[in-house]
Design an enzyme around this catalytic site. Structure first.
Site, PDB file in Angstrom:
ATOM      1  N   HIS A 271      51.677  47.478   7.696  1.00  0.00           N
ATOM      2  CA  HIS A 271      51.877  46.272   7.183  1.00  0.00           C
ATOM      3  C   HIS A 271      51.780  45.776   6.217  1.00  0.00           C
ATOM      4  CE1 HIS A 271      52.141  41.966   8.625  1.00  0.00           C
ATOM      5  NE2 HIS A 271      52.732  42.290   9.529  1.00  0.00           N
ATOM      6  N   ASP A 328      55.486  45.399  16.333  1.00  0.00           N
ATOM      7  CA  ASP A 328      56.877  46.852  16.534  1.00  0.00           C
ATOM      8  C   ASP A 328      56.551  48.223  17.334  1.00  0.00           C
ATOM      9  OD1 ASP A 328      58.254  45.624  13.335  1.00  0.00           O
ATOM     10  OD2 ASP A 328      59.409  44.840  15.207  1.00  0.00           O
TER      11      ASP A 328
HETATM   12  C1  SDX Z   1      57.110  43.664   9.875  1.00  0.00           C
HETATM   13  O1  SDX Z   1      55.597  40.729   6.699  1.00  0.00           O
HETATM   14  C2  SDX Z   1      54.855  40.648   7.813  1.00  0.00           C
HETATM   15  O2  SDX Z   1      54.341  39.776   8.694  1.00  0.00           O
HETATM   16  C3  SDX Z   1      56.343  41.437   9.620  1.00  0.00           C
HETATM   17  C4  SDX Z   1      55.748  41.166  10.486  1.00  0.00           C
HETATM   18  C5  SDX Z   1      56.258  39.755  11.359  1.00  0.00           C
HETATM   19  O3  SDX Z   1      55.462  39.530  12.156  1.00  0.00           O
HETATM   20  O4  SDX Z   1      57.278  39.721  10.118  1.00  0.00           O
HETATM   21  O5  SDX Z   1      54.654  41.086  10.657  1.00  0.00           O
HETATM   22  C6  SDX Z   1      57.030  42.528  11.702  1.00  0.00           C
HETATM   23  O6  SDX Z   1      58.343  44.028   9.589  1.00  0.00           O
HETATM   24  C7  SDX Z   1      55.993  44.452  10.413  1.00  0.00           C
HETATM   25  C8  SDX Z   1      56.118  46.107   9.745  1.00  0.00           C
HETATM   26  C9  SDX Z   1      57.335  46.992  10.461  1.00  0.00           C
HETATM   27  N1  SDX Z   1      58.595  47.859   9.827  1.00  0.00           N
HETATM   28  C10 SDX Z   1      58.057  48.852  10.239  1.00  0.00           C
HETATM   29  O7  SDX Z   1      56.839  48.926  10.826  1.00  0.00           O
HETATM   30  C11 SDX Z   1      58.372  50.474   9.204  1.00  0.00           C
HETATM   31  C12 SDX Z   1      56.994  50.991   8.724  1.00  0.00           C
HETATM   32  N2  SDX Z   1      56.605  50.572   7.813  1.00  0.00           N
HETATM   33  C13 SDX Z   1      56.594  50.693   6.385  1.00  0.00           C
HETATM   34  O8  SDX Z   1      57.958  50.755   5.612  1.00  0.00           O
HETATM   35  C14 SDX Z   1      55.259  50.480   5.312  1.00  0.00           C
HETATM   36  O9  SDX Z   1      54.385  50.357   6.177  1.00  0.00           O
HETATM   37  C15 SDX Z   1      56.021  48.231   5.365  1.00  0.00           C
HETATM   38  C16 SDX Z   1      57.028  48.239   4.870  1.00  0.00           C
HETATM   39  C17 SDX Z   1      55.560  48.017   7.377  1.00  0.00           C
HETATM   40  C18 SDX Z   1      54.379  48.251   4.221  1.00  0.00           C
HETATM   41  O10 SDX Z   1      54.679  48.398   3.462  1.00  0.00           O
HETATM   42  P1  SDX Z   1      53.585  48.460   2.507  1.00  0.00           P
HETATM   43  O11 SDX Z   1      52.478  47.006   2.667  1.00  0.00           O
HETATM   44  O12 SDX Z   1      54.069  48.214   1.275  1.00  0.00           O
HETATM   45  O13 SDX Z   1      52.726  49.928   2.136  1.00  0.00           O
HETATM   46  P2  SDX Z   1      53.335  50.369   0.841  1.00  0.00           P
HETATM   47  O14 SDX Z   1      54.342  51.243   1.357  1.00  0.00           O
HETATM   48  O15 SDX Z   1      52.160  49.715  -0.253  1.00  0.00           O
HETATM   49  O16 SDX Z   1      52.266  51.624   2.292  1.00  0.00           O
HETATM   50  C19 SDX Z   1      50.840  51.560   1.556  1.00  0.00           C
HETATM   51  C20 SDX Z   1      50.604  53.513   1.415  1.00  0.00           C
HETATM   52  C21 SDX Z   1      51.916  54.351   0.849  1.00  0.00           C
HETATM   53  O17 SDX Z   1      51.431  55.828   0.070  1.00  0.00           O
HETATM   54  P3  SDX Z   1      50.782  56.284  -0.932  1.00  0.00           P
HETATM   55  O18 SDX Z   1      51.294  55.594  -1.951  1.00  0.00           O
HETATM   56  O19 SDX Z   1      49.659  55.356  -0.933  1.00  0.00           O
HETATM   57  O20 SDX Z   1      50.235  57.658  -0.709  1.00  0.00           O
HETATM   58  O21 SDX Z   1      50.752  53.927   2.981  1.00  0.00           O
HETATM   59  C22 SDX Z   1      51.773  54.962   3.063  1.00  0.00           C
HETATM   60  C23 SDX Z   1      52.301  54.195   1.882  1.00  0.00           C
HETATM   61  O22 SDX Z   1      53.658  55.212   1.606  1.00  0.00           O
HETATM   62  N3  SDX Z   1      52.825  54.096   4.259  1.00  0.00           N
HETATM   63  C24 SDX Z   1      52.926  54.965   4.963  1.00  0.00           C
HETATM   64  C25 SDX Z   1      53.726  54.055   6.217  1.00  0.00           C
HETATM   65  N4  SDX Z   1      53.299  53.064   5.841  1.00  0.00           N
HETATM   66  C26 SDX Z   1      53.119  53.042   4.211  1.00  0.00           C
HETATM   67  N5  SDX Z   1      53.026  55.848   5.627  1.00  0.00           N
HETATM   68  C27 SDX Z   1      53.656  56.563   6.643  1.00  0.00           C
HETATM   69  N6  SDX Z   1      54.432  55.705   7.653  1.00  0.00           N
HETATM   70  C28 SDX Z   1      54.323  54.308   7.609  1.00  0.00           C
HETATM   71  N7  SDX Z   1      54.675  54.127   8.740  1.00  0.00           N
END
Ligand code: SDX
Length: 390
Positions: A271, A328
């Site tokens: 998140h 989700d």
């Molecule tokens: C919603 O903003 C809100 O409030 C949204 C929401 C709402 O109510 O409106 O809460 C609803 O959108 C919830 C989120 C739903 N999306 C997903 O479940 C999609 C999967 N999640 C990811 O794509 C990700 O976690 C995000 C987009 C939700 C958040 O991304 P961030 O905060 O930008 O995290 P990041 O990309 O900076 O990740 C940090 C690290 C990275 O690795 P490193 O570069 O440090 O090695 O964590 C990893 C990322 O690759 N990572 C994941 C991951 N999420 C982050 N690795 C594997 N699987 C994942 N899901």
């Protein structure tokens, strides 16, 4: 940078905003609407009560709630000519694309822009939006099934109407079970608002140009559609089904999620703000268990989800990055048990999020906020002399 680039804190409307609506603490996993905890609201209030709270700032009295519901009923008829618009879409169109288009089209039949200084007009516009959005959201499903479109039944409540709008067939009366209505009521509450997330910020940004309420909500629907945002609930189910089809080998998919050369992410995990458990995920996980038990549904997908969650929560990669299940991760399992098709899951999210979008749009307009205009950090060329490359 907190998601908005603030070049010069003194710059007017640098992109971040002040709001009295929702408070969340990502470290502690706290979520409150107008000061009330999400746990209390999910347990003790109805979705329409919470919608009223978000939009008008206080929980409604019995009379206020009755008036709110009656005004929604008064506006529940959607102009018949809207059917010509939905008929223009192929059955295979994704419901979120149809919903965004139909929501914007509502402006054509309600051309009078909302005079935000006129309380009565604002109230009517809000009730109109709550009513018509619910109806057209279900029309996207009916269209995809080739079924006749249903009308809002003024003898039923708001959430019960969702089920009859979706599943009522001309062949006979439809009665949703109280368990289903209670579960949906809770799910809509849990999705109702979430501070300045991607789609809500979009609604505020579009509304800040004084675009109408329907046009602003339509832009929020488009932003929510993305698989990194609201589209994640559909992506979670597709991921769990893939794991199930692949023999339930959750470790294999965890490894894929950690492999930087693999674009696969664990959908429903992580998140932008919560670096702890998403409080909504905890409530939905419990509700998923209760709904499946009450409906007597045996779903192997729920077992896969639990197995995946346990493995991820114990895994160093996920722990070190504070990746926890979000709203989700479990919601789709309940929707599936309620007979909602997968490509309607994000529409469910939009129906829940509608009062939050309305509340945030109203707050931004009533605060007379200037047009949104975030600045940037310029990283392009410095001035250079013109030399043609021809
Ligand atoms: C919603 O903003 C809100 O409030 C949204 C929401 C709402 O109510 O409106 O809460 C609803 O959108 C919830 C989120 C739903 N999306 C997903 O479940 C999609 C999967 N999640 C990811 O794509 C990700 O976690 C995000 C987009 C939700 C958040 O991304 P961030 O905060 O930008 O995290 P990041 O990309 O900076 O990740 C940090 C690290 C990275 O690795 P490193 O570069 O440090 O090695 O964590 C990893 C990322 O690759 N990572 C994941 C991951 N999420 C982050 N690795 C594997 N699987 C994942 N899901």
């Amino acid at each position: 940078l907190t998601g908005f680039i603030t070049i010069d804190p003194g710059y007017k409307n640098s992109g971040s905003c002040k709001s009295e609506i929702t408070f969340l603490d990502g470290e502690l996993g706290i979520l409150r609407y107008r000061g009330y905890s999400i746990e209390d609201l999910a347990e003790k209030a109805s979705f329409l009560e919470v919608s009223y709270l978000l939009i008008f700032g206080e929980l409604p009295t019995t009379a206020e709630l009755e008036n709110f519901e009656n005004n929604i009923k008064k506006h529940s008829l959607v102009n018949e000519e809207m059917k010509n618009i939905i008929d223009g879409f192929p059955k295979t169109a994704h419901p979120m694309g149809v919903l965004s288009a139909l929501t914007s089209a509502l402006t054509a039949f309600n051309p009078k822009a909302v005079n935000v200084d006129n309380e009565k007009e604002m109230y009517e516009a809000i009730c109109k939006t709550m009513a018509k959005f619910l109806v057209i959201a279900t029309w996207t499903y009916r269209k995809s099934m080739g079924y006749p479109l249903n009308y809002y039944d003024n003898t039923k409540g708001y959430v019960e109407n969702f089920m009859q709008l979706m599943f009522q067939l001309p062949t006979g009366p439809y009665k949703a079970s109280p368990v289903v209505i209670d579960a949906l009521d809770k799910l809509f509450i849990l999705h109702a608002d979430h501070e300045q997330n991607c789609s809500t910020s979009t609604v505020r940004m579009v509304g800040s140009s004084h675009a109408g309420l329907f046009a602003s909500i339509s832009s929020g629907v488009s932003a929510l559609w993305g698989p990194l945002h609201g589209g994640a609930n559909q992506a979670v189910l597709e991921m769990l089904e893939e794991i199930n089809k692949d023999g339930g080998d959750t470790d294999k998919f965890l490894a894929k999620a950690k492999d930087k050369n693999d674009p696969f992410r664990l959908m429903g995990f992580g998140h932008r703000v919560y670096k702890n458990f998403d409080p909504r995920a905890k409530i939905i996980k419990k509700a998923a268990q209760e709904v499946l038990e009450t409906l007597g549904v045996e779903d192997p997908i729920l077992d896969i989800a639990r197995k995946l969650e346990t493995a991820a929560l114990e895994d160093e990669y996920f722990k070190s990055r504070n990746l926890y299940p979000n709203v989700d991760f479990y919601s789709g399992i309940i929707y599936r048990a309620l007979g909602i098709p997968t490509d309607m899951f994000t529409v469910m999210f939009a129906i829940g999020r509608l009062p939050g979008w309305i509340a945030q749009w109203k707050e931004m307009r009533e605060n007379k906020e200037p047009i949104g205009r975030p600045r940037q950090i310029y990283t392009g060329h410095a001035l250079r002399e013109f030399k043609s490359n021809k």
